[in-house]
Motif scaffolding. Sequence first.
Motif, PDB file in Angstrom:
ATOM      1  N   GLU A 149       0.817  -1.220   0.000  1.00 40.13           N
ATOM      2  CA  GLU A 149       0.000   0.000   0.000  1.00 40.13           C
ATOM      3  C   GLU A 149       0.850   1.269   0.000  1.00 40.13           C
ATOM      4  OE1 GLU A 149      -2.630  -3.191   1.321  1.00 40.13           O
ATOM      5  OE2 GLU A 149      -0.729  -2.557   2.171  1.00 40.13           O
ATOM      6  N   TYR A 150       2.065   1.181   0.535  1.00 39.11           N
ATOM      7  CA  TYR A 150       2.869   2.395   0.709  1.00 39.11           C
ATOM      8  C   TYR A 150       4.286   2.239   0.181  1.00 39.11           C
ATOM      9  CZ  TYR A 150      -0.959   3.551   3.849  1.00 39.11           C
ATOM     10  OH  TYR A 150      -2.204   3.797   4.372  1.00 39.11           O
ATOM     11  N   SER A 151       4.820   3.356  -0.312  1.00 40.12           N
ATOM     12  CA  SER A 151       6.191   3.410  -0.832  1.00 40.12           C
ATOM     13  C   SER A 151       7.175   3.701   0.295  1.00 40.12           C
ATOM     14  CB  SER A 151       6.300   4.518  -1.880  1.00 40.12           C
ATOM     15  OG  SER A 151       6.136   5.792  -1.247  1.00 40.12           O
ATOM     16  N   VAL A 152       8.453   3.600  -0.007  1.00 37.59           N
ATOM     17  CA  VAL A 152       9.507   3.948   0.948  1.00 37.59           C
ATOM     18  C   VAL A 152       9.356   5.411   1.372  1.00 37.59           C
ATOM     19  CG1 VAL A 152      12.009   4.237   1.248  1.00 37.59           C
ATOM     20  CG2 VAL A 152      11.117   2.229   0.057  1.00 37.59           C
ATOM     21  N   GLU A 153       9.073   6.291   0.416  1.00 39.07           N
ATOM     22  CA  GLU A 153       8.933   7.718   0.717  1.00 39.07           C
ATOM     23  C   GLU A 153       7.747   7.981   1.652  1.00 39.07           C
ATOM     24  OE1 GLU A 153      11.296   6.946  -2.715  1.00 39.07           O
ATOM     25  OE2 GLU A 153       9.187   6.437  -2.445  1.00 39.07           O
ATOM     26  N   PRO A 163      15.536   0.348   6.804  1.00 39.36           N
ATOM     27  CA  PRO A 163      16.343   1.459   7.340  1.00 39.36           C
ATOM     28  C   PRO A 163      15.963   2.810   6.746  1.00 39.36           C
ATOM     29  CG  PRO A 163      17.742  -0.413   6.811  1.00 39.36           C
ATOM     30  CD  PRO A 163      16.380  -0.717   6.245  1.00 39.36           C
ATOM     31  N   LYS A 164      15.646   2.848   5.451  1.00 41.55           N
ATOM     32  CA  LYS A 164      15.273   4.122   4.815  1.00 41.55           C
ATOM     33  C   LYS A 164      13.959   4.649   5.385  1.00 41.55           C
ATOM     34  CE  LYS A 164      17.824   3.520   0.553  1.00 41.55           C
ATOM     35  NZ  LYS A 164      17.789   3.382  -0.889  1.00 41.55           N
ATOM     36  N   VAL A 165      13.051   3.759   5.749  1.00 43.75           N
ATOM     37  CA  VAL A 165      11.786   4.173   6.360  1.00 43.75           C
ATOM     38  C   VAL A 165      12.057   4.795   7.732  1.00 43.75           C
ATOM     39  CG1 VAL A 165       9.610   3.328   7.326  1.00 43.75           C
ATOM     40  CG2 VAL A 165      10.372   2.521   5.076  1.00 43.75           C
ATOM     41  N   LEU A 166      12.817   4.101   8.576  1.00 45.60           N
ATOM     42  CA  LEU A 166      13.090   4.600   9.935  1.00 45.60           C
ATOM     43  C   LEU A 166      13.909   5.886   9.920  1.00 45.60           C
ATOM     44  CD1 LEU A 166      12.454   4.092  12.874  1.00 45.60           C
ATOM     45  CD2 LEU A 166      14.490   2.654  13.016  1.00 45.60           C
ATOM     46  N   ASP A 167      14.617   6.148   8.825  1.00 46.32           N
ATOM     47  CA  ASP A 167      15.353   7.418   8.709  1.00 46.32           C
ATOM     48  C   ASP A 167      14.440   8.626   8.903  1.00 46.32           C
ATOM     49  OD1 ASP A 167      17.854   6.294   8.300  1.00 46.32           O
ATOM     50  OD2 ASP A 167      17.821   6.567   6.113  1.00 46.32           O
TER      51      ASP A 167
END
Length: 156
Positions: free
Chosen positions: A59-63, A110-114
């Motif tokens: 449902e959701y992208s990294v951004e 990791p990119k999400v938690l950033d």
Amino acid sequence: MTQQSIEQRIADLGLVLPEASDPQGSYTNCVKTGNLLYVSGKGPVAGLSEVPKGKLGREYSVEEGYEFARITGLDILAAVKLELGSLEKVTRVVKLQGFVNATEAFEQHPKVLDGCSDLMANVFGEKGVHARSVFGATSVRGNLPIIIDSIFEVEV
């Protein structure tokens, strides 16, 4: 030269702390022991008109996940402020731990938690740089896209 207050830095960043979200079970938002403040898991719910539900990678992208983590960080800060009375009492962000509701193939945790990590560094400067861990989860409460718990060092 005077040091900028945390509250002023938040305002200068164009951010507004929401009202801290309530616990979703039989627990409290925060527990203080000695000079450590443990904040229970928070998700992207505070201040939103519609609570996001679903998985990263479907449902959701990294951004979008990054933004959900940032929003969750604002709720964490709201809970800390409610508990301590002021964010000025934070002496260090010690650790963030993220649980990303993701598809089996998703690898960008990791990119999400950033989103939350960057927020803490922007708000607190050097004392906002922290240790962390992030995990993929097949399920989290309320089917939220992310849950983050945290530990802060605070004035005694």
